[in-house]
Design a protein around this motif. Structure first.
Motif, PDB file in Angstrom:
ATOM      1  N   SER A 195      -7.185   4.810   4.296  1.00  0.00           N
ATOM      2  CA  SER A 195      -8.381   5.596   3.964  1.00  0.00           C
ATOM      3  C   SER A 195      -8.130   7.097   4.072  1.00  0.00           C
ATOM      4  O   SER A 195      -9.034   7.890   3.797  1.00  0.00           O
ATOM      5  N   TYR A 228       1.025   5.429  -1.824  1.00  0.00           N
ATOM      6  CA  TYR A 228       1.323   6.750  -1.241  1.00  0.00           C
ATOM      7  C   TYR A 228       2.408   7.460  -2.070  1.00  0.00           C
ATOM      8  O   TYR A 228       2.347   8.664  -2.288  1.00  0.00           O
ATOM      9  N   ALA A 235       6.956   3.766  12.261  1.00  0.00           N
ATOM     10  CA  ALA A 235       7.470   3.511  10.912  1.00  0.00           C
ATOM     11  C   ALA A 235       8.540   2.426  11.030  1.00  0.00           C
ATOM     12  O   ALA A 235       9.382   2.464  11.932  1.00  0.00           O
ATOM     13  N   PHE A 243       0.824  -1.207   0.000  1.00  0.00           N
ATOM     14  CA  PHE A 243       0.000   0.000   0.000  1.00  0.00           C
ATOM     15  C   PHE A 243       0.859   1.257   0.000  1.00  0.00           C
ATOM     16  O   PHE A 243       0.467   2.275  -0.586  1.00  0.00           O
ATOM     17  N   GLY A 303      -6.075  -8.243   4.644  1.00  0.00           N
ATOM     18  CA  GLY A 303      -5.125  -7.599   3.731  1.00  0.00           C
ATOM     19  C   GLY A 303      -3.780  -8.322   3.712  1.00  0.00           C
ATOM     20  O   GLY A 303      -3.631  -9.417   4.283  1.00  0.00           O
ATOM     21  N   ARG A 310       2.594   6.432  16.144  1.00  0.00           N
ATOM     22  CA  ARG A 310       2.555   6.298  14.678  1.00  0.00           C
ATOM     23  C   ARG A 310       3.901   5.725  14.276  1.00  0.00           C
ATOM     24  O   ARG A 310       4.852   6.464  13.998  1.00  0.00           O
ATOM     25  N   ALA A 335      -8.291  -4.213   8.791  1.00  0.00           N
ATOM     26  CA  ALA A 335      -7.894  -4.777   7.476  1.00  0.00           C
ATOM     27  C   ALA A 335      -7.265  -6.160   7.663  1.00  0.00           C
ATOM     28  O   ALA A 335      -6.174  -6.439   7.156  1.00  0.00           O
ATOM     29  N   GLY A 355      -5.018 -10.516   1.018  1.00  0.00           N
ATOM     30  CA  GLY A 355      -3.646 -10.983   1.193  1.00  0.00           C
ATOM     31  C   GLY A 355      -2.664 -10.218   0.323  1.00  0.00           C
ATOM     32  O   GLY A 355      -2.824  -9.026   0.062  1.00  0.00           O
ATOM     33  N   MET A 387       8.152  -7.227   3.323  1.00  0.00           N
ATOM     34  CA  MET A 387       7.545  -6.058   3.963  1.00  0.00           C
ATOM     35  C   MET A 387       6.406  -6.468   4.897  1.00  0.00           C
ATOM     36  O   MET A 387       6.304  -5.992   6.038  1.00  0.00           O
ATOM     37  N   LYS A 421     -14.143 -11.663   2.798  1.00  0.00           N
ATOM     38  CA  LYS A 421     -12.899 -11.330   3.501  1.00  0.00           C
ATOM     39  C   LYS A 421     -12.957 -11.820   4.949  1.00  0.00           C
ATOM     40  O   LYS A 421     -11.943 -12.254   5.509  1.00  0.00           O
ATOM     41  N   SER A 452      -4.408   0.373  10.527  1.00  0.00           N
ATOM     42  CA  SER A 452      -3.740   0.797   9.293  1.00  0.00           C
ATOM     43  C   SER A 452      -4.704   1.501   8.354  1.00  0.00           C
ATOM     44  O   SER A 452      -4.307   1.914   7.271  1.00  0.00           O
ATOM     45  N   LEU A 486      -5.596  -3.004  -5.629  1.00  0.00           N
ATOM     46  CA  LEU A 486      -5.273  -2.814  -4.205  1.00  0.00           C
ATOM     47  C   LEU A 486      -6.005  -1.609  -3.631  1.00  0.00           C
ATOM     48  O   LEU A 486      -6.592  -1.683  -2.554  1.00  0.00           O
TER      49      LEU A 486
HETATM   50  N1  LIG Z   1       3.916   1.751   9.424  1.00  0.00           N
HETATM   51  C1  LIG Z   1       4.562   0.840   8.728  1.00  0.00           C
HETATM   52  O1  LIG Z   1       5.768   0.643   8.924  1.00  0.00           O
HETATM   53  C2  LIG Z   1       3.836   0.037   7.700  1.00  0.00           C
HETATM   54  C3  LIG Z   1       4.487  -1.019   7.047  1.00  0.00           C
HETATM   55  C4  LIG Z   1       3.755  -1.770   6.120  1.00  0.00           C
HETATM   56  C5  LIG Z   1       2.424  -1.478   5.886  1.00  0.00           C
HETATM   57  N2  LIG Z   1       1.841  -0.417   6.525  1.00  0.00           N
HETATM   58  C6  LIG Z   1       0.445  -0.079   6.288  1.00  0.00           C
HETATM   59  O2  LIG Z   1      -0.330  -1.235   6.564  1.00  0.00           O
HETATM   60  C7  LIG Z   1      -1.491  -1.217   5.739  1.00  0.00           C
HETATM   61  C8  LIG Z   1      -1.621  -2.526   5.028  1.00  0.00           C
HETATM   62  O3  LIG Z   1      -0.714  -2.600   3.942  1.00  0.00           O
HETATM   63  P1  LIG Z   1      -0.922  -3.700   2.807  1.00  0.00           P
HETATM   64  O4  LIG Z   1       0.087  -3.406   1.757  1.00  0.00           O
HETATM   65  O5  LIG Z   1      -0.939  -5.039   3.453  1.00  0.00           O
HETATM   66  O6  LIG Z   1      -2.372  -3.347   2.241  1.00  0.00           O
HETATM   67  P2  LIG Z   1      -3.734  -4.173   2.401  1.00  0.00           P
HETATM   68  O7  LIG Z   1      -4.056  -4.320   3.852  1.00  0.00           O
HETATM   69  O8  LIG Z   1      -3.643  -5.414   1.591  1.00  0.00           O
HETATM   70  O9  LIG Z   1      -4.773  -3.226   1.684  1.00  0.00           O
HETATM   71  C9  LIG Z   1      -5.401  -2.205   2.372  1.00  0.00           C
HETATM   72  C10 LIG Z   1      -6.728  -2.685   2.974  1.00  0.00           C
HETATM   73  O10 LIG Z   1      -7.224  -1.644   3.791  1.00  0.00           O
HETATM   74  C11 LIG Z   1      -8.625  -1.697   3.827  1.00  0.00           C
HETATM   75  N3  LIG Z   1      -9.194  -0.360   3.594  1.00  0.00           N
HETATM   76  C12 LIG Z   1     -10.034   0.264   4.431  1.00  0.00           C
HETATM   77  N4  LIG Z   1     -10.405   1.444   3.928  1.00  0.00           N
HETATM   78  C13 LIG Z   1      -9.781   1.580   2.755  1.00  0.00           C
HETATM   79  C14 LIG Z   1      -9.791   2.595   1.768  1.00  0.00           C
HETATM   80  N5  LIG Z   1     -10.508   3.719   1.896  1.00  0.00           N
HETATM   81  N6  LIG Z   1      -9.039   2.420   0.651  1.00  0.00           N
HETATM   82  C15 LIG Z   1      -8.298   1.304   0.498  1.00  0.00           C
HETATM   83  N7  LIG Z   1      -8.260   0.294   1.427  1.00  0.00           N
HETATM   84  C16 LIG Z   1      -9.000   0.435   2.535  1.00  0.00           C
HETATM   85  C17 LIG Z   1      -9.063  -2.690   2.745  1.00  0.00           C
HETATM   86  O11 LIG Z   1      -9.501  -3.868   3.413  1.00  0.00           O
HETATM   87  P3  LIG Z   1     -11.122  -4.041   3.639  1.00  0.00           P
HETATM   88  O12 LIG Z   1     -11.708  -3.982   2.265  1.00  0.00           O
HETATM   89  O13 LIG Z   1     -11.241  -5.368   4.289  1.00  0.00           O
HETATM   90  O14 LIG Z   1     -11.524  -2.899   4.535  1.00  0.00           O
HETATM   91  C18 LIG Z   1      -7.815  -2.952   1.946  1.00  0.00           C
HETATM   92  O15 LIG Z   1      -7.787  -4.251   1.410  1.00  0.00           O
HETATM   93  C19 LIG Z   1      -1.356   0.021   4.835  1.00  0.00           C
HETATM   94  O16 LIG Z   1      -2.061   1.089   5.423  1.00  0.00           O
HETATM   95  C20 LIG Z   1       0.121   0.286   4.847  1.00  0.00           C
HETATM   96  O17 LIG Z   1       0.422   1.608   4.557  1.00  0.00           O
HETATM   97  C21 LIG Z   1       2.527   0.323   7.418  1.00  0.00           C
END
Ligand SMILES: NC(=O)c1ccc[n+]([C@@H]2O[C@H](COP(=O)([O-])OP(=O)(O)OC[C@H]3O[C@@H](n4cnc5c(N)ncnc54)[C@H](OP(=O)(O)O)[C@@H]3O)[C@@H](O)[C@H]2O)c1
Length: 323
Positions: free
Chosen positions: A241, A46, A263, A42, A150, A261, A147, A317, A122, A176, A215, A310
């Motif tokens: 979102s 960004y 990272a 995701f 995801g 928050r 999520a 997944g 990741m 899901k 997330s 995505l």
């Molecule tokens: N802080 C960090 O170090 C770090 C590291 C890795 C990932 N992340 C974050 O973790 C999250 C998951 O990453 P991922 O790559 O595995 O993605 P993901 O969870 O496979 O995809 C995002 C999921 O978020 C949900 N969602 C809820 N509202 C949404 C909206 N308005 N638009 C899109 N999706 C929405 C959806 O699930 P539903 O349809 O079931 O609601 C979607 O499938 C992301 O926010 C990512 O930025 C953060």
């Protein structure tokens, strides 16, 4: 020359273009990696949209697996022929091959295929640092995880189960929900028809949860705060979102809450620590406690379609690109 996805302007998935790029010989401290699978995350969205700024034109992606083709002077712990993966380093993983700093490469163990490893770098490392470092789970807790179906989510479901943690996971559809439960999520909340905080209170008999891993961000913030016990912790680890802004007074009013928050970059260094995180993740996979395969595959040239899927919540997944 290799094929790579590059973008010259920020915007929708259509800004992602397949181009021919040169791959240099590795300089001191570098290695050239030929990719077998490239993971879509995701965070790539960004960068593509400009929420996280990059100098343009640029490559995209920071998460791939493959084989080392050549190493530069001074690289001793990575050798040509090694199978490796990575989740750090400059953007540009959406490519058939590239040169990388050798010190971010993680050797892959026998017994974990490239295909599986592409879902772990990741996403699995994120589950590791969330559950084992940011708010370390002891086992026995009931947690709220957004999520849950995801990319990070399906691994988190299994990791929670392995730790003896009861996960309440949010998802947007019944399909899901079934997938999250099959991966170890004890309770699911379907956000299209259920109130998150109300359901959390029902499931926990009014107590709320000690921690929420959120997330999703903007759409779930208030439910996350309303699901916490007094002095509970909101781990705001993504903004799928939209971004969140929280008045600190709100944290007091909702129960003297903590919020962080995190990272990844602040939890993964030095290299020895990164390799220890990976070892813990790989141990779960090798023992069968975490089973992870890509749920969607796209050709590298179709990266735009992968992004569209995505960001429109059509994926479950992990999603990978095949170079
Ligand atoms: N802080 C960090 O170090 C770090 C590291 C890795 C990932 N992340 C974050 O973790 C999250 C998951 O990453 P991922 O790559 O595995 O993605 P993901 O969870 O496979 O995809 C995002 C999921 O978020 C949900 N969602 C809820 N509202 C949404 C909206 N308005 N638009 C899109 N999706 C929405 C959806 O699930 P539903 O349809 O079931 O609601 C979607 O499938 C992301 O926010 C990512 O930025 C953060």
């Amino acid at each position: 020359m290799v094929k790579a996805i590059r973008f010259h302007e920020t915007g929708g998935p259509e800004v992602l273009k397949l181009e021919d790029v040169e791959v240099a010989e590795p300089a001191p401290g570098q290695a050239r990696v030929r990719h077998s699978f490239i993971a879509v995350n995701f965070i790539d969205i960004y960068f593509r949209t400009g929420r996280y700024p990059l100098a343009l034109p640029n490559g995209l992606g920071s998460d791939a697996v493959g084989v080392v083709e050549a190493v530069g002077p001074g690289v001793t712990d990575i050798r040509p022929g090694d199978r490796v993966g990575y989740l750090l380093g400059p953007q540009g993983a959406y490519a058939q091959a590239r040169v990388m700093p050798a010190d971010v490469l993680i050797p892959l163990p026998e017994g974990i295929s490239d295909r599986t490893a592409a879902t772990l770098m990741m996403k699995g490392m994120t589950a590791q640092y969330l559950f084992r470092q940011v708010y370390p789970l002891k086992g026995g807790e009931t947690i709220l995880y957004h999520a849950a179906a995801g990319g990070v989510g399906l691994i988190a479901c299994q990791w929670a189960r392995a730790l003896g943690v009861t996960m309440i996971g949010t998802v947007s559809s019944d399909e899901k929900a079934a997938l999250a439960r099959a991966n170890g999520c004890a309770h699911t909340i379907v956000t299209s028809r259920e109130n998150i905080a109300q359901r959390v209170r029902e499931i926990t008999e009014g107590r709320g949860v000690p921690v929420v891993y959120d997330s999703v961000g903007k759409d779930t913030l208030m439910d996350s705060l309303d699901s916490l016990q007094p002095r509970g912790t909101l781990v705001s680890n993504g903004t799928s979102s939209g971004s969140v802004v929280v008045d600190s007074q709100l944290l007091a009013a909702k129960g003297s809450l903590w919020m962080t928050r995190p990272a990844m970059v602040h939890y993964i260094h030095p290299r020895a620590h990164m390799l220890e995180m990976a070892r813990e993740l790989f141990d779960h996979v090798l023992a069968g406690r975490i089973v992870s395969e890509p749920q969607q595959s796209f050709a590298l040239a179709d990266a735009a379609q992968a992004h569209h899927a995505l960001e429109s919540r059509k994926t479950t997944g992990s999603t990978v690109l095949i170079p």
